[in-house]
Design a protein around this motif. Structure first.
Motif, PDB file in Angstrom:
ATOM      1  N   ARG A  30      -0.286  11.675   5.077  1.00  0.00           N
ATOM      2  CA  ARG A  30      -1.746  11.568   5.045  1.00  0.00           C
ATOM      3  C   ARG A  30      -2.171  10.541   3.986  1.00  0.00           C
ATOM      4  N   LEU A  31      -1.390  10.491   2.907  1.00  0.00           N
ATOM      5  CA  LEU A  31      -1.715   9.566   1.829  1.00  0.00           C
ATOM      6  C   LEU A  31      -1.595   8.126   2.276  1.00  0.00           C
ATOM      7  N   ILE A  32      -0.559   7.848   3.062  1.00  0.00           N
ATOM      8  CA  ILE A  32      -0.326   6.448   3.425  1.00  0.00           C
ATOM      9  C   ILE A  32      -0.986   6.080   4.743  1.00  0.00           C
ATOM     10  N   GLY A  33      -1.595   7.042   5.406  1.00  0.00           N
ATOM     11  CA  GLY A  33      -2.285   6.729   6.650  1.00  0.00           C
ATOM     12  C   GLY A  33      -3.614   6.078   6.363  1.00  0.00           C
ATOM     13  N   ARG A  34      -4.168   5.395   7.316  1.00  0.00           N
ATOM     14  CA  ARG A  34      -5.439   4.690   7.087  1.00  0.00           C
ATOM     15  C   ARG A  34      -6.603   5.455   7.677  1.00  0.00           C
ATOM     16  N   LEU A  87      -2.396   2.231  -9.645  1.00  0.00           N
ATOM     17  CA  LEU A  87      -2.095   3.594 -10.113  1.00  0.00           C
ATOM     18  C   LEU A  87      -3.019   3.984 -11.266  1.00  0.00           C
ATOM     19  N   CYS A  90      -6.916   4.239  -0.153  1.00  0.00           N
ATOM     20  CA  CYS A  90      -6.104   3.281   0.618  1.00  0.00           C
ATOM     21  C   CYS A  90      -6.939   2.070   1.027  1.00  0.00           C
ATOM     22  N   ILE A 143      -7.344  -0.161  -1.843  1.00  0.00           N
ATOM     23  CA  ILE A 143      -6.104  -0.934  -2.059  1.00  0.00           C
ATOM     24  C   ILE A 143      -6.057  -2.107  -1.081  1.00  0.00           C
ATOM     25  N   ARG A 203       0.830  -1.214   0.000  1.00  0.00           N
ATOM     26  CA  ARG A 203       0.000   0.000   0.000  1.00  0.00           C
ATOM     27  C   ARG A 203       0.865   1.265   0.000  1.00  0.00           C
ATOM     28  N   ARG A 234       4.095   6.078  -5.034  1.00  0.00           N
ATOM     29  CA  ARG A 234       4.146   6.284  -6.489  1.00  0.00           C
ATOM     30  C   ARG A 234       3.020   7.206  -6.935  1.00  0.00           C
ATOM     31  N   LEU A 235       1.874   7.045  -6.283  1.00  0.00           N
ATOM     32  CA  LEU A 235       0.732   7.906  -6.597  1.00  0.00           C
ATOM     33  C   LEU A 235       1.057   9.367  -6.251  1.00  0.00           C
ATOM     34  N   ARG A 282       1.221  12.429  -8.786  1.00  0.00           N
ATOM     35  CA  ARG A 282       0.405  13.627  -8.554  1.00  0.00           C
ATOM     36  C   ARG A 282       1.293  14.879  -8.533  1.00  0.00           C
ATOM     37  N   THR A 290       3.935   1.574  -1.031  1.00  0.00           N
ATOM     38  CA  THR A 290       4.611   1.730  -2.329  1.00  0.00           C
ATOM     39  C   THR A 290       3.663   2.340  -3.363  1.00  0.00           C
ATOM     40  N   VAL A 291       2.437   1.819  -3.400  1.00  0.00           N
ATOM     41  CA  VAL A 291       1.467   2.350  -4.373  1.00  0.00           C
ATOM     42  C   VAL A 291       1.189   3.823  -4.092  1.00  0.00           C
ATOM     43  N   MET A 292       0.952   4.151  -2.816  1.00  0.00           N
ATOM     44  CA  MET A 292       0.600   5.534  -2.492  1.00  0.00           C
ATOM     45  C   MET A 292       1.789   6.478  -2.681  1.00  0.00           C
ATOM     46  N   TRP A 297      -6.473   4.714 -10.001  1.00  0.00           N
ATOM     47  CA  TRP A 297      -6.568   6.053  -9.409  1.00  0.00           C
ATOM     48  C   TRP A 297      -6.718   7.117 -10.507  1.00  0.00           C
ATOM     49  N   ASP A 355      -7.773  10.282  -0.156  1.00  0.00           N
ATOM     50  CA  ASP A 355      -6.729   9.264  -0.286  1.00  0.00           C
ATOM     51  C   ASP A 355      -6.949   8.122   0.695  1.00  0.00           C
TER      52      ASP A 355
END
Lengths: 105, 178
Positions: A101-105, B56, B23, B26, A24, A30-31, A35, A26-28, B59, B19
């Protein structure tokens, strides 16, 4: 063990975790990078358009103000560069701040 | 699914810039997508890279998804298309990985050996057949859903699954045990 059981076991026991935080993140990441590039691209285009508009209108502004066109072009260039740096910095800062914030749940 | 936010709600939230919602999508689908791609791609590393690309792309294209409730099948359709593209340039790495697995067999436990044998047997199926088998036998999809994901006629998918199952059993030498 029957053939059916062996096939079922095979498809179920492949070691893929239900939730892999590394995947997750890694994806975020890259996202976020994508962005960031998109934002920088858009802001660069806007900045470029503004710079072109300023360059095109500079002679007219110079005539109206009666000032030396060379002085005005230097000022315009400084303003354009400053604006571009500010836009880039804001995009960078926003990217850095939003990543957790992107990688937080 | 009680108490869980629906896919449609998460997609709507993600579309509006959340986001956290993306998540959760995902987390919800990383395992089935990765599992499907690992069956289709053979190389696990390639499969995981493609899985990242799938999310990706999801998204980026989220706004083009007409029916948010079909997010899962839309995601799998994208995974299949990306796997097909990757397969065209993966022949060499597949040979390398197969060689590596053959070497690894010597020191593997019986359970792992069986898994390797099945993985190699699966890798010998044609890609369409492998994908149909991975979805229907491995992912629990119905034939109709798999047909929609793979963009194939229903009869073709049924045939692929039947033949794929028979081929796997034949390759493993377990078909007569039933």
């Amino acid at each position: 063990m029957s053939a059916e059981d062996k096939l079922l076991d095979f498809f179920e026991a492949d070691g893929t975790p239900a939730i892999d935080p590394h995947f997750r993140i890694t994806v975020m990441s890259r996202l976020a990078a994508r962005r960031f590039l998109i934002e920088v691209g858009i802001r660069s285009l806007i900045g470029l358009a503004l710079a072109v508009a300023a360059w095109l209108t500079l002679p007219a502004i110079g005539r109206v103000l009666g000032a030396n066109a060379d002085t005005l072009s230097i000022i315009a260039a400084v303003l354009a560069i400053t604006g571009f740096v500010v836009v880039l910095s804001l995009a960078w800062i926003r990217n850095r701040i939003s990543l957790p914030r992107l990688i937080g749940r | 699914m009680t108490g869980e936010t629906s896919d449609a709600a998460l997609v709507a939230a993600a579309r509006s810039g959340s986001d956290a919602a993306f998540c959760r999508l995902i987390d919800r689908y990383q395992q089935p997508v990765r599992r499907f791609l690992r069956r289709v791609c053979v190389s696990e590393a390639d499969a995981d890279d493609i899985a990242q690309d799938v999310f990706l792309s999801a998204w980026q294209k989220l706004r083009t998804l007409r029916n948010a409730a079909t997010f899962k099948s839309w995601l799998f359709g994208m995974a299949w298309n990306k796997a097909k593209s990757a397969a065209r340039s993966a022949v060499r790495s597949r040979e390398r990985d197969t060689g590596w697995q053959a070497e690894r067999e010597d020191s593997a436990s019986p359970a792992i050996e069986m898994n390797i044998a099945l993985q190699q047997a699966l890798s010998q199926l044609p890609s369409d057949q492998r994908a149909a088998v991975a979805l229907c036998l491995g992912g629990g999809w119905t034939h109709a859903d798999a047909a929609a994901i793979l963009d194939m006629p229903l009869g073709t998918v049924k045939s692929h699954v039947t033949r794929g199952r028979a081929r796997l059993e034949s390759l493993l030498g377990v078909g007569d045990e039933r």
